[in-house]
Design a protein around this motif. Sequence first.
Motif, PDB file in Angstrom:
ATOM      1  N   ASP A 171      44.000  44.299  23.653  1.00 25.54           N
ATOM      2  CA  ASP A 171      44.856  43.142  23.369  1.00 25.54           C
ATOM      3  C   ASP A 171      46.333  43.521  23.451  1.00 25.54           C
ATOM      4  O   ASP A 171      47.153  42.782  23.994  1.00 25.54           O
ATOM      5  N   ALA A 172      46.674  44.683  22.887  1.00 31.43           N
ATOM      6  CA  ALA A 172      48.071  45.145  22.925  1.00 31.43           C
ATOM      7  C   ALA A 172      48.512  45.417  24.361  1.00 31.43           C
ATOM      8  O   ALA A 172      49.640  45.089  24.751  1.00 31.43           O
ATOM      9  N   THR A 173      47.624  45.994  25.163  1.00 26.80           N
ATOM     10  CA  THR A 173      47.953  46.257  26.566  1.00 26.80           C
ATOM     11  C   THR A 173      48.178  44.944  27.312  1.00 26.80           C
ATOM     12  O   THR A 173      49.134  44.816  28.083  1.00 26.80           O
ATOM     13  N   ALA A 174      47.323  43.965  27.066  1.00 22.88           N
ATOM     14  CA  ALA A 174      47.476  42.659  27.716  1.00 22.88           C
ATOM     15  C   ALA A 174      48.783  41.987  27.282  1.00 22.88           C
ATOM     16  O   ALA A 174      49.514  41.430  28.117  1.00 22.88           O
ATOM     17  N   ALA A 175      49.094  42.062  25.988  1.00 22.93           N
ATOM     18  CA  ALA A 175      50.338  41.469  25.488  1.00 22.93           C
ATOM     19  C   ALA A 175      51.547  42.187  26.087  1.00 22.93           C
ATOM     20  O   ALA A 175      52.542  41.544  26.472  1.00 22.93           O
ATOM     21  N   THR A 176      51.472  43.500  26.188  1.00 22.23           N
ATOM     22  CA  THR A 176      52.564  44.273  26.788  1.00 22.23           C
ATOM     23  C   THR A 176      52.763  43.881  28.247  1.00 22.23           C
ATOM     24  O   THR A 176      53.894  43.709  28.702  1.00 22.23           O
ATOM     25  N   ASP A 177      51.669  43.727  28.967  1.00 26.18           N
ATOM     26  CA  ASP A 177      51.761  43.322  30.376  1.00 26.18           C
ATOM     27  C   ASP A 177      52.394  41.937  30.507  1.00 26.18           C
ATOM     28  O   ASP A 177      53.233  41.704  31.390  1.00 26.18           O
ATOM     29  N   ARG A 178      51.984  41.010  29.627  1.00 25.56           N
ATOM     30  CA  ARG A 178      52.577  39.662  29.656  1.00 25.56           C
ATOM     31  C   ARG A 178      54.076  39.727  29.365  1.00 25.56           C
ATOM     32  O   ARG A 178      54.880  39.070  30.037  1.00 25.56           O
ATOM     33  N   LEU A 179      54.463  40.518  28.367  1.00 30.43           N
ATOM     34  CA  LEU A 179      55.882  40.634  28.022  1.00 30.43           C
ATOM     35  C   LEU A 179      56.682  41.272  29.156  1.00 30.43           C
ATOM     36  O   LEU A 179      57.804  40.855  29.440  1.00 30.43           O
ATOM     37  N   ARG A 180      56.108  42.259  29.812  1.00 28.50           N
ATOM     38  CA  ARG A 180      56.798  42.881  30.953  1.00 28.50           C
ATOM     39  C   ARG A 180      57.001  41.862  32.073  1.00 28.50           C
ATOM     40  O   ARG A 180      58.056  41.824  32.704  1.00 28.50           O
TER      41      ARG A 180
END
Length: 111
Positions: free
Chosen positions: A42-51
Amino acid sequence: MSAAEEIGLGGLAALGTLGTVCAVLLRSAHQNLTTLDTMRRDATAATDRLRKELRDHDNTIFKLQAMCADYRYAIAKLEAERDALLRDLKELQRSLNAENTRFKTRPEDIL
């Protein structure tokens, strides 16, 4: 004599309890690891969205900066044209005033 006879019923009960505790701890550790893995995904997906959002915002900022530069250039060009027109207008006014003054000061033009 077997190991079970040497330990006795109390020892077997303690071993059973210890085995149960270990099983519960192992299951809890497994659930914790599964939860941590889910949280990591989930954190990786959120990080990708934020990037991606940051890239989009950066692109928007670059486009706005380019537009501002274009507007500044257009404004400077218009100001230069305005200044040139004002100079031409002042020169025209001076020449008209000089002609009017010349006609008024010549006595033959008055008669």
